[in-house]
Write an enzyme that holds these catalytic residues in place. Structure first.
Site, PDB file in Angstrom:
ATOM      1  N   THR A  78       0.845  -1.188   0.000  1.00  0.00           N
ATOM      2  CA  THR A  78       0.000   0.000   0.000  1.00  0.00           C
ATOM      3  C   THR A  78       0.883   1.241   0.000  1.00  0.00           C
ATOM      4  O   THR A  78       2.112   1.159  -0.119  1.00  0.00           O
ATOM      5  CB  THR A  78      -0.994  -0.036   1.177  1.00  0.00           C
ATOM      6  OG1 THR A  78      -1.937   1.027   1.034  1.00  0.00           O
ATOM      7  CG2 THR A  78      -0.293   0.056   2.520  1.00  0.00           C
ATOM      8  N   LYS A  82       3.588   1.660  -3.901  1.00  0.00           N
ATOM      9  CA  LYS A  82       3.035   0.952  -5.058  1.00  0.00           C
ATOM     10  C   LYS A  82       3.841   1.169  -6.335  1.00  0.00           C
ATOM     11  O   LYS A  82       3.881   0.291  -7.196  1.00  0.00           O
ATOM     12  CB  LYS A  82       1.577   1.362  -5.280  1.00  0.00           C
ATOM     13  CG  LYS A  82       0.633   0.867  -4.190  1.00  0.00           C
ATOM     14  CD  LYS A  82      -0.813   1.178  -4.533  1.00  0.00           C
ATOM     15  CE  LYS A  82      -1.764   0.603  -3.505  1.00  0.00           C
ATOM     16  NZ  LYS A  82      -3.179   0.807  -3.868  1.00  0.00           N
ATOM     17  N   ASN A 103       0.302  -3.677  -6.322  1.00  0.00           N
ATOM     18  CA  ASN A 103      -0.131  -3.693  -4.926  1.00  0.00           C
ATOM     19  C   ASN A 103       0.042  -5.067  -4.292  1.00  0.00           C
ATOM     20  O   ASN A 103      -0.343  -5.275  -3.147  1.00  0.00           O
ATOM     21  CB  ASN A 103      -1.597  -3.252  -4.800  1.00  0.00           C
ATOM     22  CG  ASN A 103      -2.560  -4.327  -5.282  1.00  0.00           C
ATOM     23  OD1 ASN A 103      -2.401  -4.879  -6.371  1.00  0.00           O
ATOM     24  ND2 ASN A 103      -3.558  -4.636  -4.477  1.00  0.00           N
ATOM     25  N   GLY A 146      -8.050  12.564  -8.311  1.00  0.00           N
ATOM     26  CA  GLY A 146      -6.683  12.210  -7.958  1.00  0.00           C
ATOM     27  C   GLY A 146      -5.947  11.582  -9.124  1.00  0.00           C
ATOM     28  O   GLY A 146      -6.576  11.011 -10.035  1.00  0.00           O
ATOM     29  N   GLY A 148      -2.797   9.536  -8.841  1.00  0.00           N
ATOM     30  CA  GLY A 148      -1.725   8.620  -8.458  1.00  0.00           C
ATOM     31  C   GLY A 148      -1.929   7.210  -8.972  1.00  0.00           C
ATOM     32  O   GLY A 148      -2.637   6.953  -9.948  1.00  0.00           O
ATOM     33  N   GLY A 149      -1.293   6.251  -8.274  1.00  0.00           N
ATOM     34  CA  GLY A 149      -1.325   4.864  -8.690  1.00  0.00           C
ATOM     35  C   GLY A 149      -2.708   4.253  -8.667  1.00  0.00           C
ATOM     36  O   GLY A 149      -3.052   3.446  -9.542  1.00  0.00           O
ATOM     37  N   ARG A 175       2.028  16.402 -13.296  1.00  0.00           N
ATOM     38  CA  ARG A 175       2.331  15.111 -12.667  1.00  0.00           C
ATOM     39  C   ARG A 175       1.366  14.019 -13.113  1.00  0.00           C
ATOM     40  O   ARG A 175       1.702  12.837 -13.067  1.00  0.00           O
ATOM     41  CB  ARG A 175       2.297  15.256 -11.141  1.00  0.00           C
ATOM     42  CG  ARG A 175       3.493  16.003 -10.573  1.00  0.00           C
ATOM     43  CD  ARG A 175       3.668  15.714  -9.092  1.00  0.00           C
ATOM     44  NE  ARG A 175       2.549  16.184  -8.293  1.00  0.00           N
ATOM     45  CZ  ARG A 175       2.474  17.385  -7.746  1.00  0.00           C
ATOM     46  NH1 ARG A 175       3.451  18.256  -7.917  1.00  0.00           N
ATOM     47  NH2 ARG A 175       1.427  17.734  -7.019  1.00  0.00           N
TER      48      ARG A 175
END
Length: 304
Positions: A78, A82, A103, A146, A148-149, A175
């Site tokens: 987590t 990741k 994960n 969001g 991210g991953g 990003r």
């Protein structure tokens, strides 16, 4: 710094022949130990499962220790590891390779050197959670909060559910740029949007996935109160908030107050954990419906 294990096992607990763990930082809130232990008990799988706090600085040394011990079977991974773990395993599955995040790590210690393989079961977890929440047809419009991953896994999950386009609201367009590339790979039209349009944008969606950490969408929740419902709107749009502690989150409470359906991140955690148990237990795995039931019971999730 020595990684810290959070364990509910007492001093008289019988040692297990195999080990597995969830790693991250912070990790004390994790419900993964309860899920995995319930499944292992059902299957008679002789393996411990702990929550281990591993900082980014300690991660390479921790992985080296896993390689050298000879009794590890797998890791649940987590935040914040990741992405970093991709470079620390020997290989990744095609899905994890496309997403660039994993994960789950399986450990094969049968040879002279342990072999670590990275997987992504978050996609299966998101698909299972959304189907459980009532998403049984292809979303006409979908939003991710969001970049991210977990957002990457969400794109893959929405593609599997039949979505053809997804709008992603982020605080940094730069990003999040890799998500556009990922969308091309998956055959999805991905539109990256500035965060200040998120409140209005998500209210026009059939399905919303918030991939933000606890508290990350609290300010957004307050913005929903006074916004009108769009004229063309799904009769009951679905929100999956991957944050599950505390629950309901302010965003989920605001969504439900507008007659939307809410799905806690605990559902995602359960469904992805079933796939982890399948990977870790190998030939010992059987009766997935019963595995799912005992895992739900272990964390007080509704029966299905």
């Amino acid at each position: 710094m020595t990684p810290t294990a959070h364990s509910a096992a007492g001093p008289a607990a019988r040692p297990h022949s195999l080990r597995a763990a969830v790693i991250g930082s912070p990790i004390g809130h994790s419900r993964s130990p309860a899920l995995h232990r319930a499944a292992y008990d059902l299957l008679g799988f002789d393996c411990s499962y702990e929550a281990v706090d591993v900082t980014p600085e300690d991660l390479p040394a921790f992985v080296a220790g896993v390689r050298g011990s000879g009794n590890w079977r797998g890791l649940s991974v987590t935040m914040p590891h990741k992405t970093a773990m991709v470079d620390l395993v020997d290989s990744v599955t095609s899905l994890a390779g496309v997403l660039g995040v994993l994960n789950t790590v399986t450990v094969d210690a049968s040879g002279p050197e342990a072999v670590l393989t990275g997987h992504n079961t978050d996609v299966a977890g998101i698909v299972g959670a959304l189907r459980h929440g009532g998403v049984l047809e292809a979303p006409r419009s979908a939003v991710i909060l969001g970049g991210g991953g977990t957002a990457a896994a969400s794109l893959a999950a929405l593609q599997l559910l039949g979505a053809t386009g997804v709008t992603v609201f982020v605080r940094s367009l730069g990003r999040a740029a890799p998500l556009s590339v990922l969308g091309d790979t998956l055959g999805l039209q991905v539109q990256l949007r500035e965060w200040n349009g998120a409140a209005a944008g998500l209210l026009a969606a059939d399905v919303v996935i918030s991939t933000l950490p606890p508290g990350g969408a609290d300010a957004l929740a307050g913005s929903l109160v006074d916004l009108p419902v769009p004229r063309e709107h799904h009769p009951q749009p679905v929100l999956l908030d991957v944050a599950y502690d505390p629950w309901p989150s302010p965003l989920a409470a605001a969504w439900e107050a507008r007659d939307g359906a809410i799905v806690p991140g605990l559902e995602m955690l359960i469904y992805q954990a079933v796939e982890q148990v399948r990977l870790f237990t190998g030939s010992d795995f059987r009766d997935p419906a019963l595995v799912l039931k005992v895992m739900c019971d272990a964390v007080g999730a509704p029966a299905r």
